[in-house]
Design a protein around this motif. Structure first.
Motif: not given
Length: 64
Positions: A39-53
């Motif tokens: 999102a910016n320099k200080q914010l990192l998020e992760v999204q859980i998805v399938s291995q293929e995607l």
């Protein structure tokens, strides 16, 4: 009593106790992975998805 998987490997006793009847290599569970969302320099998020995607997204990031 040792229980064998369809591939011939011995199933770990803990997996048998939990109700599984196959070894780790023969499992039919789909693997999950992640896609980082910056999102910016200080914010990192992760999204859980399938291995293929995840593989497709990471491959597209490596393109030049």
């Amino acid at each position: 009593m040792k229980k064998h998987c369809r591939c011939g490997d011995i199933i770990h006793p803990v997996k048998i106790k939990l109700g599984y009847n196959n070894c780790v290599q023969c499992t039919n569970n789909k693997k999950v992975s992640y896609i980082p969302i910056i999102a910016n320099k200080q914010l990192l998020e992760v999204q859980i998805v399938s291995q293929e995607l995840s593989d497709r997204v990471h491959r597209s990031w490596r393109r030049k």
